[in-house]
Design an enzyme around this catalytic site. Structure first.
Site, mmCIF file in Angstrom:
data_model
loop_
_atom_site.group_PDB
_atom_site.id
_atom_site.type_symbol
_atom_site.label_atom_id
_atom_site.label_comp_id
_atom_site.label_asym_id
_atom_site.label_seq_id
_atom_site.Cartn_x
_atom_site.Cartn_y
_atom_site.Cartn_z
ATOM 1 C CG HIS A 84 5.687 1.773 -14.320
ATOM 2 N ND1 HIS A 84 7.046 1.921 -14.103
ATOM 3 C CD2 HIS A 84 5.505 0.451 -14.530
ATOM 4 C CE1 HIS A 84 7.643 0.752 -14.174
ATOM 5 N NE2 HIS A 84 6.726 -0.166 -14.429
ATOM 6 C CG ASP A 220 8.666 4.601 -12.574
ATOM 7 O OD1 ASP A 220 7.619 4.602 -11.891
ATOM 8 O OD2 ASP A 220 8.803 3.920 -13.603
ATOM 9 C CB SER A 650 8.125 -2.752 -13.015
ATOM 10 O OG SER A 650 8.477 -2.569 -14.358
#
Length: 715
Positions: A84, A220, A650
């Protein structure tokens, strides 16, 4: 009782209370809580993590694009981050013929790696405390404006005099609410190329449904590579650049994780507010979050209904729905977590101890005796303004596309006759082209009318326009913003540039438009009646919070405080630990590929899994990356731990006690999102892709084993 005995008694009484307990905290890597980290299981030293004078783990950690974290995992500058985080780059290289978002992308040699204009990877070279230099000349009796002038001037002077290489940069950032300042020397690499990304059915598996939740089953991750000039220094993109040789890269462990294992996360967390007083938490629980959640409830309910009825609408609004839903879910979980952990009660207990300590010291009582009383008064005085601010932001600006366009048009009207008008118009034309591409006038009208009803009902009357609000279906039917009326014969939806071409016709249409007029009245009421007082109260609270932060540092010398996150390099640590969500059973800390296959729904945009991955699971073909043997073999996918993370983390590496990469951070559990305000090791969990799953996808699924050959695998 002597003061020494009193302090000793208080210290014993409050020794079990701290903002950072059993891990937790986002620590500046030059000031690590090394003793607690080692007590929890760490085997390496703080110098191994951050050393400005020798290679250390910090030399493998890069700020990715200024918003996420990434890490170097090979001697050839191979960079790992979240799918992402690299989504925009993957999307930019995609086409109908080569849909890398859906099908994935793997460069099988260096010539196939894809450059990304504007993408950067920034390393922190050194960190220094420069508080004395930045606060030189600042006095307690200064006005806030004067103080900021001194600070700004001192930052400019100090920055100009830093000794650094020509290819390095420097910035100075406030910490502890402006009570301390740190200087960072950085190196930014500007040639970062896409190397690999799994298909959406792996990298984005579960999407919105599984967001902020556990158990998860998503791969991810994405791979990039840093390129440098022939001297290994930062350079703009050039075909002549070569793979970057790092000072340090992370070995990757395939030993696996188990409950109770020590872990730490190294990255660039965005923003937290851990030291708010109890009335601030009460306002969040009782005013701010209920208002935000209630507004988005209405918008999401309408969108969901239409998206379920019509597939074209579902596709058109999928991204918008996810954007609205993301923080709706986050705020809901945050409130649940704050209540579940009794955050207000714990904060009040802490404040009672704070009061006892300052009352025992005349100097502290003189300096800090009224702080908590002033906080209570300001939060009480500002509660109605906070509500009105949220309603304007959420109901008028964020969740109605038509109202947001009307607000932009107010800026255009105000710029009439100024040199800025043409530049502003050009920006808005480009913005509106993108917005109207996926705009459904009828659907947005339904959302907007529901939101304006909420606005009229719930915003205190004193903050509304004097002559009430007159927005209804007729307003939309007679507006150029919805495309129902034309500007000089052209619909703004069909050809925005042409509709904006004639300035006179454009301004005449906007100034007489019913929606633009009504939103203008709402904006004026907000600017006259809400914004000035709200801003003044927020400024007072910010000044008071700075004093309160210093007071805590003074009054609790027996505690070690970490500064709030501010997008600078931090270390957080915890242990692998399962999780019990509200009203659900306790879940283990590890998930497996068979659990992902159980979620598989053919053709579903969230849960459709690649057939090859299903076959690999069916055949238990996991190579060296799985657990167990033969028919009982299992492929680990995700795991959770009690590391204290937030947005910006992240893509951060999760590391084991020896500094080996064991996972890739990408999310938090629902109730644990309260960790931005209050960390509780019983509830707060970060979610990571297991490093073994990453290697398995690269090797067994993608067939890109040559990338594995670059890495140092710890077996």
């Amino acid at each position: 009782m002597t003061r020494i005995k009193l302090f000793a008694l208080i210290a014993v009484f409050c020794s079990g209370i701290s903002f950072a307990q059993q891990g937790g905290g986002m620590w500046i890597p030059t000031e690590l809580n090394e003793a607690e980290m080692k007590q929890m299981g760490m085997k390496i030293s703080a110098q191994d993590i951050f050393n400005p004078n020798a290679p250390s783990i910090k030399d493998a950690i890069a700020h990715f694009g200024g918003g996420c974290t990434s890490e170097v995992i090979s001697s050839r500058g191979l960079l790992l981050t979240n799918h992402h985080c690299g989504y925009g780059q993957i999307q930019s290289h995609s086409s109908v013929e080569n849909d890398y978002l859906k099908n994935g992308f793997w460069a099988m040699n260096a010539s196939e790696e894809l450059p990304n204009k504007g993408l950067t990877a920034t390393f922190i070279i050194d960190i220094k405390d420069v508080t004395d230099k930045i606060l030189q000349g600042v006095t307690d009796d200064m006005s806030e404006d004067k103080r900021q002038e001194f600070v700004k001037s001192n930052i400019e002077i100090v920055s100009k005099n830093v000794v650094k290489e020509v290819y390095q940069d420097v910035f100075i950032r406030a910490f502890y609410k402006g009570n301390k300042y740190y200087q960072f020397i950085t190196e930014t690499y500007r040639d970062v190329r896409l190397v690999g990304a799994p298909p959406g059915g792996i990298g984005n598996f579960g999407m919105d449904t599984d967001n902020w939740s556990w158990p998860r089953h998503v791969g991810d991750f994405a791979l990039f590579r840093i390129y440098a000039d022939k001297n290994n220094k930062p350079a703009e993109y050039s075909p002549d650049n070569v793979p970057y040789t790092p000072k340090h890269f992370l070995p990757i462990s395939i030993k696996g994780v188990k409950e109770g294992d020590f872990t730490f996360v190294f990255g660039f967390p965005g923003s937290t507010d851990e030291y708010l007083p109890s009335p601030a938490l009460e306002q969040i629980l009782n005013t701010s979050n209920p208002a935000r959640i209630g507004i988005r409830d209405v918008a999401l309910r309408i969108l969901d209904s239409k998206m379920r009825q019509d597939n074209a609408t579902r596709i058109k609004y999928a991204s918008k729905y996810a954007r609205i839903s993301n923080y709706h879910k986050k705020w809901t979980g945050e409130s649940l977590g704050l209540k579940k952990s009794n955050a207000v009660g714990k904060r009040q207990k802490y404040e009672n101890e704070f009061t006892q300590r300052i009352n025992a010291n005349p100097q502290w009582k003189s300096q800090y005796g009224n702080l908590l009383k002033e906080f209570n008064e300001l939060y009480d005085a500002g509660d109605a303004y906070q509500l009105a601010e949220i309603y304007f932001d959420e109901a008028i600006y964020r969740n109605s596309e038509t109202f947001r366009v009307a607000l932009l048009m107010q800026n255009l009207i105000k710029a009439k006759g100024t040199p800025e008008f043409d530049g502003l118009k050009e920006r808005y034309v480009n913005h509106l082209k993108g917005l109207y591409k996926d705009y459904d006038a009828a659907l947005d009208q339904e959302v907007s009318l529901a939101l304006i009803d909420l606005y009229k009902k719930n915003v205190p009357a004193q903050f509304l326009p004097d002559n009430a609000i007159h927005i209804n279906a007729s307003s939309f039917a007679n507006s150029v913003l919805t495309g129902k009326q034309k500007i000089n014969g052209v619909s703004i939806l069909d050809d925005t540039a042409k509709a904006f071409e004639n300035n006179t016709a454009l301004l005449e249409a906007l100034e007489s438009d019913p929606l633009v007029q009504e939103i203008g009245l709402i904006l004026k009421a907000y600017e006259d009646k809400v914004s000035p007082k709200y801003t003044a109260i927020q400024n007072q609270l910010a000044q008071l919070q700075r004093t309160y932060m210093q007071a805590q540092l003074d009054v609790f010398p027996d505690k070690k405080f970490f500064p709030d996150a501010n997008s600078t390099l931090r270390v957080t640590y915890g242990k692998v630990n399962g999780y019990k969500p509200e009203d659900k059973p306790r879940y283990d800390a590890q998930t497996y590929l068979d659990g992902a296959v159980a979620k598989h729904i053919p053709g579903d945009y969230e849960f459709d899994m690649p057939q090859k991955l299903i076959e690999l699971e069916k055949n238990k073909d996991f190579g060296i990356y799985g657990e167990g043997k033969k028919k009982k073999a299992k492929m680990p996918v995700n795991f959770i731990a009690s590391n204290h993370t937030t947005g910006g983390n992240s893509g951060s590496p999760a590391l084991d006690k020896d500094g080996n990469l064991i996972g890739l951070n990408f999310d938090r559990v629902w109730e644990g999102t309260m960790s931005d305000l209050h960390y509780d090791p019983e509830i707060c969990r970060n979610i990571m892709v297991d490093a073994r799953y990453i290697l398995f996808i690269i090797d067994k699924f993608a067939g890109a084993g040559y990338l594995i050959d670059e890495m140092k695998i710890v077996k």
